[in-house]
Design a protein around this motif. Structure first.
Motif, mmCIF file in Angstrom:
data_model
loop_
_atom_site.group_PDB
_atom_site.id
_atom_site.type_symbol
_atom_site.label_atom_id
_atom_site.label_comp_id
_atom_site.label_asym_id
_atom_site.label_seq_id
_atom_site.Cartn_x
_atom_site.Cartn_y
_atom_site.Cartn_z
ATOM 1 N N LEU A 8 5.478 -34.980 -8.094
ATOM 2 C CA LEU A 8 5.829 -36.382 -8.287
ATOM 3 C C LEU A 8 7.172 -36.721 -7.639
ATOM 4 N N ASN A 9 8.132 -35.827 -7.732
ATOM 5 C CA ASN A 9 9.443 -36.064 -7.114
ATOM 6 C C ASN A 9 9.367 -36.127 -5.593
ATOM 7 N N ALA A 10 8.349 -35.520 -5.013
ATOM 8 C CA ALA A 10 8.192 -35.519 -3.553
ATOM 9 C C ALA A 10 7.683 -36.854 -3.015
ATOM 10 N N ARG A 47 -0.082 -45.328 -25.475
ATOM 11 C CA ARG A 47 0.336 -44.810 -24.172
ATOM 12 C C ARG A 47 1.601 -43.995 -24.324
ATOM 13 N N LYS A 48 1.676 -42.944 -23.522
ATOM 14 C CA LYS A 48 2.855 -42.084 -23.524
ATOM 15 C C LYS A 48 3.296 -41.899 -22.080
ATOM 16 N N LEU A 49 4.541 -42.220 -21.814
ATOM 17 C CA LEU A 49 5.123 -42.001 -20.495
ATOM 18 C C LEU A 49 5.408 -40.516 -20.343
ATOM 19 N N LEU A 50 4.790 -39.893 -19.326
ATOM 20 C CA LEU A 50 4.972 -38.471 -19.089
ATOM 21 C C LEU A 50 6.041 -38.190 -18.044
ATOM 22 N N PHE A 51 6.202 -39.131 -17.093
ATOM 23 C CA PHE A 51 7.165 -38.951 -16.011
ATOM 24 C C PHE A 51 7.485 -40.309 -15.406
ATOM 25 N N GLN A 52 8.754 -40.500 -15.034
ATOM 26 C CA GLN A 52 9.129 -41.713 -14.311
ATOM 27 C C GLN A 52 10.383 -41.438 -13.489
ATOM 28 N N ASN A 53 10.365 -41.910 -12.248
ATOM 29 C CA ASN A 53 11.567 -41.953 -11.425
ATOM 30 C C ASN A 53 11.556 -43.317 -10.727
ATOM 31 N N ASP A 54 12.356 -43.526 -9.707
ATOM 32 C CA ASP A 54 12.400 -44.828 -9.025
ATOM 33 C C ASP A 54 11.125 -45.127 -8.246
ATOM 34 N N GLU A 55 10.342 -44.095 -7.928
ATOM 35 C CA GLU A 55 9.160 -44.248 -7.061
ATOM 36 C C GLU A 55 7.845 -44.390 -7.818
ATOM 37 N N VAL A 56 7.673 -43.605 -8.895
ATOM 38 C CA VAL A 56 6.372 -43.535 -9.582
ATOM 39 C C VAL A 56 6.554 -43.392 -11.094
ATOM 40 N N GLU A 57 5.441 -43.643 -11.796
ATOM 41 C CA GLU A 57 5.381 -43.307 -13.217
ATOM 42 C C GLU A 57 4.002 -42.739 -13.515
#
Length: 185
Positions: A8-10, A47-57
């Motif tokens: 995801l970070n990529a 709903r549960k947020l598993l990951f988020q950065n500036d690009e994706v969630e």
């Protein structure tokens, strides 16, 4: 949940194909997300947020028997993967300040991925009485989601902590919009 965050970070300004490939690389299974699920408390889903950065969630959702309201994902687009159960997805045509018009319904079974385009309006529900669990990967993270109330002929841009239902709390109503009926509604 052990999530391969490197995948995801990529992602940098990912397009449709990038998001689909990332979801496939994550290779999430129902048993991976079961500890993240909870009761929906009278809503269409939890709903549960598993990951988020500036690009994706990345979110996981488990569905009740209720149908969510027709909604878009603001300026975001993404893929939805059915981890368990069957999803009934209803797609609408939305034009300007008119009431959205239902175009078609489709069923998506376990393992299936389907795309949610920018400004695309749809609604979902669990079909067939089984447990529906879905994984959602969006870019950029959703903000400015518009939820429709077809009976009241209205739409509402909701706060980022509101799901795809008409907000009960006034603070979640960012902007309310009156809609008109079109000849095609």
């Amino acid at each position: 949940m052990a999530l391969n965050v490197a995948v995801l970070n990529a992602l940098k300004s990912p397009d449709k194909a990038d998001l689909k490939e990332a979801l496939r690389k994550l290779d999430c299974k129902l048993e991976d997300v079961l500890p993240e699920l909870n009761e929906s408390d009278g809503k269409p889903y939890y709903r549960k947020l598993l990951f988020q950065n500036d690009e994706v969630e990345l979110l996981v959702m488990n569905w009740s028997a209720l149908e969510c309201a027709p909604h878009d994902h603001g300026e975001s687009h993404g893929w939805i993967q059915v981890l368990s159960g069957v999803s009934k997805n209803t797609v609408f045509e939305a034009r300007d300040r008119y009431l959205p018009r239902e175009l078609f319904e489709e069923l998506h079974e376990e393992g299936r991925l389907f795309f949610a385009p920018r400004k695309g309006v749809h609604k979902m529900k669990a079909e067939g009485g089984g447990e529906l669990v879905t994984l959602h990967l969006y870019a950029p993270p959703i903000t400015g989601m518009k939820v429709y109330d077809l009976e009241a002929c209205a739409a509402c841009v909701v706060s980022d902590d509101c799901g795809a239902w008409w907000p009960e709390e006034q603070r979640q109503r960012v902007k309310e919009i009156r809609l008109a009926y079109s000849e095609n509604s």
